[in-house]
Design a protein around this motif. Structure first.
Motif, PDB file in Angstrom:
ATOM      1  N   GLU A   1      -7.339 -23.693   9.615  1.00 47.03           N
ATOM      2  CA  GLU A   1      -6.312 -22.665   9.799  1.00 47.03           C
ATOM      3  C   GLU A   1      -6.726 -21.659  10.871  1.00 47.03           C
ATOM      4  O   GLU A   1      -5.909 -21.243  11.689  1.00 47.03           O
TER       5      GLU A   1
ATOM      6  N   GLN B   1      -8.726 -22.172  13.391  1.00 45.54           N
ATOM      7  CA  GLN B   1      -8.652 -22.840  14.688  1.00 45.54           C
ATOM      8  C   GLN B   1      -7.204 -22.954  15.141  1.00 45.54           C
ATOM      9  O   GLN B   1      -6.885 -22.767  16.319  1.00 45.54           O
ATOM     10  N   HIS B   2      -6.303 -23.221  14.196  1.00 40.68           N
ATOM     11  CA  HIS B   2      -4.883 -23.332  14.514  1.00 40.68           C
ATOM     12  C   HIS B   2      -4.351 -21.992  15.028  1.00 40.68           C
ATOM     13  O   HIS B   2      -3.613 -21.941  16.018  1.00 40.68           O
ATOM     14  N   LYS B   3      -4.730 -20.885  14.379  1.00 38.49           N
ATOM     15  CA  LYS B   3      -4.305 -19.557  14.825  1.00 38.49           C
ATOM     16  C   LYS B   3      -4.828 -19.263  16.222  1.00 38.49           C
ATOM     17  O   LYS B   3      -4.117 -18.702  17.061  1.00 38.49           O
ATOM     18  N   CYS B   4      -6.067 -19.641  16.478  1.00 40.88           N
ATOM     19  CA  CYS B   4      -6.673 -19.418  17.790  1.00 40.88           C
ATOM     20  C   CYS B   4      -5.934 -20.224  18.865  1.00 40.88           C
ATOM     21  O   CYS B   4      -5.651 -19.717  19.952  1.00 40.88           O
ATOM     22  N   ASP B   5      -5.588 -21.465  18.546  1.00 42.90           N
ATOM     23  CA  ASP B   5      -4.856 -22.305  19.491  1.00 42.90           C
ATOM     24  C   ASP B   5      -3.488 -21.713  19.811  1.00 42.90           C
ATOM     25  O   ASP B   5      -3.045 -21.708  20.967  1.00 42.90           O
ATOM     26  N   ILE B   6      -2.803 -21.181  18.795  1.00 39.65           N
ATOM     27  CA  ILE B   6      -1.490 -20.583  19.008  1.00 39.65           C
ATOM     28  C   ILE B   6      -1.611 -19.364  19.913  1.00 39.65           C
ATOM     29  O   ILE B   6      -0.810 -19.176  20.835  1.00 39.65           O
ATOM     30  N   ARG B   7      -2.630 -18.517  19.672  1.00 38.53           N
ATOM     31  CA  ARG B   7      -2.840 -17.344  20.520  1.00 38.53           C
ATOM     32  C   ARG B   7      -3.091 -17.735  21.966  1.00 38.53           C
ATOM     33  O   ARG B   7      -2.605 -17.104  22.898  1.00 38.53           O
ATOM     34  N   LYS B   8      -3.870 -18.790  22.176  1.00 37.69           N
ATOM     35  CA  LYS B   8      -4.153 -19.241  23.541  1.00 37.69           C
ATOM     36  C   LYS B   8      -2.883 -19.738  24.229  1.00 37.69           C
ATOM     37  O   LYS B   8      -2.661 -19.466  25.411  1.00 37.69           O
ATOM     38  N   LEU B   9      -2.035 -20.487  23.496  1.00 41.35           N
ATOM     39  CA  LEU B   9      -0.785 -20.976  24.071  1.00 41.35           C
ATOM     40  C   LEU B   9       0.146 -19.818  24.419  1.00 41.35           C
ATOM     41  O   LEU B   9       0.789 -19.818  25.470  1.00 41.35           O
ATOM     42  N   GLU B  10       0.237 -18.831  23.529  1.00 41.81           N
ATOM     43  CA  GLU B  10       1.103 -17.688  23.787  1.00 41.81           C
ATOM     44  C   GLU B  10       0.610 -16.869  24.979  1.00 41.81           C
ATOM     45  O   GLU B  10       1.421 -16.301  25.709  1.00 41.81           O
TER      46      GLU B  10
ATOM     47  N   ARG C   1      -0.775 -18.045  27.644  1.00 43.87           N
ATOM     48  CA  ARG C   1      -0.446 -18.769  28.872  1.00 43.87           C
ATOM     49  C   ARG C   1       1.044 -18.749  29.177  1.00 43.87           C
ATOM     50  O   ARG C   1       1.442 -18.930  30.319  1.00 43.87           O
TER      51      ARG C   1
END
Length: 94
Positions: free
Chosen positions: A44, A46-55, A57
């Protein structure tokens, strides 16, 4: 973040005792070193971190009533003001 000697020893002791290397609770025999709860928590996070990175960009879209920096600079130049003075004046008006 670097692992300290004490952390490394604790992890190795837990691993040898077949306990979860993160929380130390008894885990089901499996190929993983962490219990199911710790693995879910890590997934979870890691998923939150991935979402933050996508947002981060994704380009931000301006709303219809928002002026861009270039528009505010043009307005300031027309009125003979600096950008900061123009922003202050706009804040007073709204």
């Amino acid at each position: 973040m670097a692992e300290t000697e004490a952390q490394r020893l604790l992890r190795e002791r837990r691993k040898a005792a077949r306990l979860c290397t993160r929380c130390g609770c008894k885990k089901e025999p499996s190929r993983y070193q962490q219990c199911e709860n710790c693995r879910k928590y890590n997934l979870e996070a890691q998923h939150k971190c991935d979402i933050r990175k996508l947002e981060a960009r994704r380009p931000r879209r301006l709303t219809s009533n928002t002026l861009s920096i270039a528009q505010v600079c043009r307005m300031a130049a027309e009125r003979g003001l600096s950008y900061g003075q123009m922003v202050a004046q706009m804040e007073k008006e709204s």
